[in-house]
Scaffold this motif. Structure first.
Motif, PDB file in Angstrom:
ATOM      1  N   LEU A 166      -7.637 -32.897  11.839  1.00  0.00           N
ATOM      2  CA  LEU A 166      -9.012 -32.686  11.402  1.00  0.00           C
ATOM      3  C   LEU A 166      -9.045 -32.499   9.885  1.00  0.00           C
ATOM      4  CD1 LEU A 166     -12.025 -32.226  12.044  1.00  0.00           C
ATOM      5  CD2 LEU A 166     -11.471 -29.804  12.348  1.00  0.00           C
ATOM      6  N   TYR A 167      -9.669 -33.437   9.219  1.00  0.00           N
ATOM      7  CA  TYR A 167      -9.886 -33.341   7.773  1.00  0.00           C
ATOM      8  C   TYR A 167     -11.260 -32.748   7.539  1.00  0.00           C
ATOM      9  CZ  TYR A 167      -6.133 -36.782   6.963  1.00  0.00           C
ATOM     10  OH  TYR A 167      -4.949 -37.447   6.909  1.00  0.00           O
ATOM     11  N   LYS A 168     -11.382 -31.942   6.485  1.00  0.00           N
ATOM     12  CA  LYS A 168     -12.692 -31.430   6.085  1.00  0.00           C
ATOM     13  C   LYS A 168     -12.827 -31.592   4.577  1.00  0.00           C
ATOM     14  CE  LYS A 168     -13.522 -28.269   9.825  1.00  0.00           C
ATOM     15  NZ  LYS A 168     -14.305 -27.121  10.187  1.00  0.00           N
ATOM     16  N   THR A 185     -21.084 -35.548   9.570  1.00  0.00           N
ATOM     17  CA  THR A 185     -21.535 -35.083   8.259  1.00  0.00           C
ATOM     18  C   THR A 185     -22.648 -34.066   8.453  1.00  0.00           C
ATOM     19  OG1 THR A 185     -23.156 -36.859   8.057  1.00  0.00           O
ATOM     20  CG2 THR A 185     -20.985 -37.276   7.111  1.00  0.00           C
ATOM     21  N   SER A 203     -20.949 -31.775   3.867  1.00  0.00           N
ATOM     22  CA  SER A 203     -19.608 -31.570   4.410  1.00  0.00           C
ATOM     23  C   SER A 203     -19.306 -32.741   5.349  1.00  0.00           C
ATOM     24  CB  SER A 203     -19.497 -30.233   5.139  1.00  0.00           C
ATOM     25  OG  SER A 203     -20.242 -30.261   6.322  1.00  0.00           O
ATOM     26  N   SER A 225     -16.520 -33.882   8.237  1.00  0.00           N
ATOM     27  CA  SER A 225     -15.398 -33.552   9.121  1.00  0.00           C
ATOM     28  C   SER A 225     -14.940 -34.850   9.761  1.00  0.00           C
ATOM     29  CB  SER A 225     -15.817 -32.566  10.202  1.00  0.00           C
ATOM     30  OG  SER A 225     -16.251 -31.363   9.628  1.00  0.00           O
ATOM     31  N   ASN A 283     -12.084 -36.362  12.408  1.00  0.00           N
ATOM     32  CA  ASN A 283     -11.028 -36.150  13.386  1.00  0.00           C
ATOM     33  C   ASN A 283     -10.399 -37.510  13.671  1.00  0.00           C
ATOM     34  OD1 ASN A 283      -9.358 -35.106  15.335  1.00  0.00           O
ATOM     35  ND2 ASN A 283     -10.996 -33.995  16.381  1.00  0.00           N
ATOM     36  N   SER A 312     -11.306 -30.931  -0.979  1.00  0.00           N
ATOM     37  CA  SER A 312     -10.611 -30.968   0.296  1.00  0.00           C
ATOM     38  C   SER A 312     -10.422 -29.540   0.795  1.00  0.00           C
ATOM     39  CB  SER A 312      -9.230 -31.606   0.124  1.00  0.00           C
ATOM     40  OG  SER A 312      -9.351 -32.917  -0.353  1.00  0.00           O
TER      41      SER A 312
END
Length: 94
Positions: free
Chosen positions: A27-29, A55, A65, A67, A69, A93
């Protein structure tokens, strides 16, 4: 890339190697200024990867933001994406 950034990514790689069996979901945020071009640039980095992207715009509409996955093959691939997205102006990041 500066020494501080190199140390961060080296530490992240070690943690990912120890804590996760690869390939795995990651999971990137990110937070970017609300700008369609910048949001599209971040999303484009994950095109054709089967990523689930969500978003959400901040209450005042100044930031968005993102996110993401996505299934990544190894820690090196995770870090590669962070570096790629990091080239987008104003991205943070998390």
């Amino acid at each position: 890339m500066g020494k501080k950034e190199e140390d961060f990514y080296q530490r992240l790689k070690e943690e990912l190697v120890q804590s996760t069996l690869w390939p795995a979901e990651y999971l990137y945020k990110f937070i970017v200024p609300t700008d369609d071009t910048k949001i599209a640039q971040v999303q484009a980095a994950f095109n054709n990867m089967g990523a689930v992207i969500n978003t959400k715009t901040s209450s005042k509409g100044k930031y968005t933001s993102i996110s993401i996955n996505v299934r990544m093959k190894n820690p090196e691939a995770v870090i590669e994406k962070y570096l790629q997205v990091g080239e987008v102006e104003g991205v943070i990041s998390l």
